[in-house]
Design a protein around this motif. Structure first.
Motif, short mmCIF file in Angstrom:
data_model
loop_
_atom_site.label_atom_id
_atom_site.label_comp_id
_atom_site.label_asym_id
_atom_site.label_seq_id
_atom_site.Cartn_x
_atom_site.Cartn_y
_atom_site.Cartn_z
N ARG A 74 0.85 -1.19 0.00
CA ARG A 74 0.00 0.00 0.00
C ARG A 74 0.89 1.25 0.00
N LYS A 75 1.59 1.43 -1.08
CA LYS A 75 2.45 2.60 -1.23
C LYS A 75 1.68 3.71 -1.91
N LYS A 76 2.03 4.93 -1.55
CA LYS A 76 1.36 6.08 -2.13
C LYS A 76 1.61 6.14 -3.64
N GLY A 77 0.56 6.36 -4.39
CA GLY A 77 0.70 6.53 -5.83
C GLY A 77 0.50 5.27 -6.64
N LEU A 78 0.39 4.09 -5.98
CA LEU A 78 0.15 2.87 -6.73
C LEU A 78 -1.31 2.79 -7.20
N PRO A 79 -1.56 2.12 -8.31
CA PRO A 79 -2.95 1.95 -8.75
C PRO A 79 -3.71 1.04 -7.79
N GLU A 133 6.29 7.20 -13.63
CA GLU A 133 4.87 7.52 -13.63
C GLU A 133 4.23 7.03 -14.92
N ILE A 134 3.16 6.26 -14.77
CA ILE A 134 2.38 5.78 -15.91
C ILE A 134 0.91 5.94 -15.59
N ASN A 135 0.20 6.58 -16.49
CA ASN A 135 -1.25 6.74 -16.34
C ASN A 135 -1.63 7.43 -15.03
N GLY A 136 -0.76 8.31 -14.56
CA GLY A 136 -1.04 9.06 -13.34
C GLY A 136 -0.67 8.35 -12.05
N TYR A 137 -0.08 7.15 -12.16
CA TYR A 137 0.34 6.38 -10.98
C TYR A 137 1.86 6.24 -10.96
N MET A 138 2.43 6.06 -9.79
CA MET A 138 3.86 5.88 -9.65
C MET A 138 4.15 4.38 -9.49
N LYS A 198 -11.49 -9.65 -16.08
CA LYS A 198 -12.75 -8.89 -16.16
C LYS A 198 -13.24 -8.48 -14.78
N ASN A 199 -13.13 -9.40 -13.82
CA ASN A 199 -13.56 -9.09 -12.45
C ASN A 199 -12.74 -7.96 -11.84
N GLN A 200 -11.43 -8.03 -12.04
CA GLN A 200 -10.56 -6.99 -11.48
C GLN A 200 -10.80 -5.65 -12.16
N ARG A 201 -11.03 -5.68 -13.47
CA ARG A 201 -11.29 -4.42 -14.18
C ARG A 201 -12.62 -3.82 -13.73
N ALA A 202 -13.61 -4.67 -13.47
CA ALA A 202 -14.90 -4.16 -12.99
C ALA A 202 -14.76 -3.48 -11.63
N ARG A 203 -13.83 -3.98 -10.80
CA ARG A 203 -13.65 -3.43 -9.46
C ARG A 203 -12.70 -2.23 -9.44
N TYR A 204 -11.65 -2.27 -10.28
CA TYR A 204 -10.57 -1.29 -10.14
C TYR A 204 -10.27 -0.48 -11.40
N GLY A 205 -10.93 -0.77 -12.50
CA GLY A 205 -10.64 -0.06 -13.74
C GLY A 205 -9.66 -0.83 -14.60
N SER A 206 -9.22 -0.22 -15.69
CA SER A 206 -8.39 -0.91 -16.69
C SER A 206 -6.90 -0.84 -16.38
N PHE A 207 -6.53 -0.32 -15.20
CA PHE A 207 -5.12 -0.22 -14.81
C PHE A 207 -5.06 -0.54 -13.31
N PHE A 208 -4.64 -1.76 -12.95
CA PHE A 208 -4.71 -2.17 -11.55
C PHE A 208 -3.48 -3.01 -11.17
N LYS A 209 -3.24 -3.10 -9.88
CA LYS A 209 -2.09 -3.86 -9.38
C LYS A 209 -2.52 -5.27 -9.00
N SER A 210 -1.56 -6.20 -9.04
CA SER A 210 -1.78 -7.58 -8.63
C SER A 210 -0.41 -8.18 -8.31
N HIS A 211 -0.38 -9.47 -8.06
CA HIS A 211 0.87 -10.19 -7.82
C HIS A 211 0.72 -11.55 -8.49
#
Length: 465
Positions: free
Chosen positions: A30-35, A357-362, A59-72
């Protein structure tokens, strides 16, 4: 009663522990600036969900977080991009802080010198060495005749047989490539090489956990065994001092004539790259072309007319040549449509070399960015009626030159073996549709993520044409 209470407490304790573990892992990232997004379990992340659910997970993650999201996923903290325009920018930004970011399992198993792992001047040099082997001139003069000879033999005696077309196309992709690489010696080494290669392939898409019985451990061991086979082959070539070989290994070893002078480690990794990069795309696309053509008789009939026209100009045993291949317009359309509809390649991975910075996120240094291109293939604005097999769409418009054409990758890393792969599949289809007709046995399941495959095989009954 006491036993029941103990069991209940154990269940509650387990629930508390797993919840706390998941919460702790989320707080780590949970770092500042992450999607936005979720990170799943420590070490494993969300790899299981990613591999099991595939497109539905996305699709599930995009529905919850948009088209630019973090995962592992696959052992790496990863940002997933599902935005078409942003994906184009990322693929074109290798000189701006992004380099290939393939999973650690793939890098370990394919080797540190493989073309997907290197960047900058090293990538340019290795790519140049690769292109010198598979250029249009080399395909026309040396490779296509070998492919033709191989396909004639590989597709013989299929009449009145029930065959697993998945297994046949896997063997085809591997053995044809090995013949191009090692020439007449390919027959001698194929029996020991092929099972090791199949284990290597499985290991490249796995969690990098080095424990007995895991695909990763098996892949690492397969790599060691393959290196031993190739080292022995190189030593035998040097000892024999034969100068008349016309295969890819001979070209790589002729340092006095070759602009690209590679050491043995680089040669071995380049050979493994050649085998690996074409294997899944050629085998899976060939299998799916057979499937789609069976299900669409009009397309099969037009393809057969094209190839019967080529055979009508030739004697029965005359091989196809470069002019024949270039005349296969509808065949190329079938191959591109099969690749698009089956989505043989789901996406491309990049890695950040600095905080950027990409798409407004660090995005922190060392994170992967997964450019998810699968949905582009089903965009109705780009491909009307996108879930229909329609090869004619590739005849009417020059779709291959459009910016959204990502079937073979994109940016500076578009697949260098694209033309060789299409030539290989075209030759396979030429002999298959001019010699045979076929029916499906039925009941065989196809899956399209993370790999396009039939888990229990894909059986067809073959008849002479």
């Amino acid at each position: 009663m006491a036993v029941l209470m103990v069991a209940l407490l154990a269940v509650l304790g387990l629930c508390f522990f797993t919840t706390a573990l998941l919460r702790w892992n989320e707080l780590r990232y949970r770092k500042k600036g992450l999607p936005p997004g979720t990170m799943g379990w420590p070490v494993f992340g969300e790899t299981t969900e990613f591999l099991k659910l595939g497109p539905n997970f996305m699709k599930n993650q995009r529905a919850r977080y948009g088209s630019f999201f973090k995962s592992h996923i696959l052992g790496c903290p990863t940002v997933v991009s599902m935005d078409t325009e942003l994906n184009r920018y990322i693929l074109m930004s290798e000189t701006k802080g992004l380099v290939p970011g393939y999973p650690q399992s793939m890098l370990d198993i394919l080797g540190k010198c493989n073309i997907a792992a290197v960047h900058g001047s090293t990538h340019k040099y290795m790519r140049g060495a690769l292109l010198s082997l598979i250029s249009p001139t080399m395909i026309r003069q040396q490779i296509l005749p070998k492919i033709d000879e191989f396909m004639r033999s590989h597709l013989s005696n299929w009449d009145h047989q029930v065959i697993d077309i998945q297994q046949k196309t896997k063997e085809m992709a591997f053995l044809s490539a090995l013949k191009q690489i090692a020439g007449i010696e390919s027959t001698k080494i194929a029996q020991g090489f092929m099972p090791e290669f199949f284990k290597l392939v499985l290991g490249t898409l796995s969690l990098p956990i080095d424990l007995p019985g895991t695909n990763y451990r098996n892949g690492l061991q397969a790599r060691k065994n393959i290196i031993e086979i190739l080292r022995k082959l190189i030593e035998e070539r040097r000892a024999s001092q034969e100068k008349d070989e016309q295969d890819m290994l001979a070209c790589l070893m002729r340092t006095e004539e070759n602009k690209y002078k590679l050491n043995d480690e680089e040669i071995i990794d380049l050979i493994i790259t050649l085998l690996y990069s074409g294997y899944e795309t050629i085998s899976a696309t060939s299998m799916m072309a057979v499937k789609y053509l069976h299900d669409h008789p009009r397309a099969l009939e037009e393809l057969r007319i094209e190839h019967m026209g080529i055979r009508a100009r030739k004697s029965p045993d005359e091989p196809i040549n470069w002019e024949d291949y270039k005349s296969m317009k509808f065949t190329r359309a079938v191959i591109l449509e099969a690749s698009r509809l089956a989505t043989i390649v789901n996406g491309v991975l990049r890695k950040t070399t600095r905080d950027m910075e990409i798409n407004g996120y660090m995005i922190p240094k060392g994170w992967r960015i997964y450019v998810y291109t699968r949905d582009v293939n089903y965009d109705p604005y780009l491909y009307p009626d996108p879930f229909t097999f329609n090869p004619w769409r590739w005849m009417d418009r020059n779709l291959e030159t459009r910016p959204h054409f990502l079937i073979f990758g994109g940016g500076m890393r578009q697949c260098p073996g694209k033309e060789l792969g299409i030539a290989e599949i075209s030759t396979f289809l030429h002999y298959f549709v001019t010699r045979y007709r076929w029916d499906e046995i039925g009941g065989d399941k196809l899956v399209k993520f993370p790999r396009v495959e039939a888990p229990n095989g894909f059986r067809i009954r073959v008849f002479s044409s």
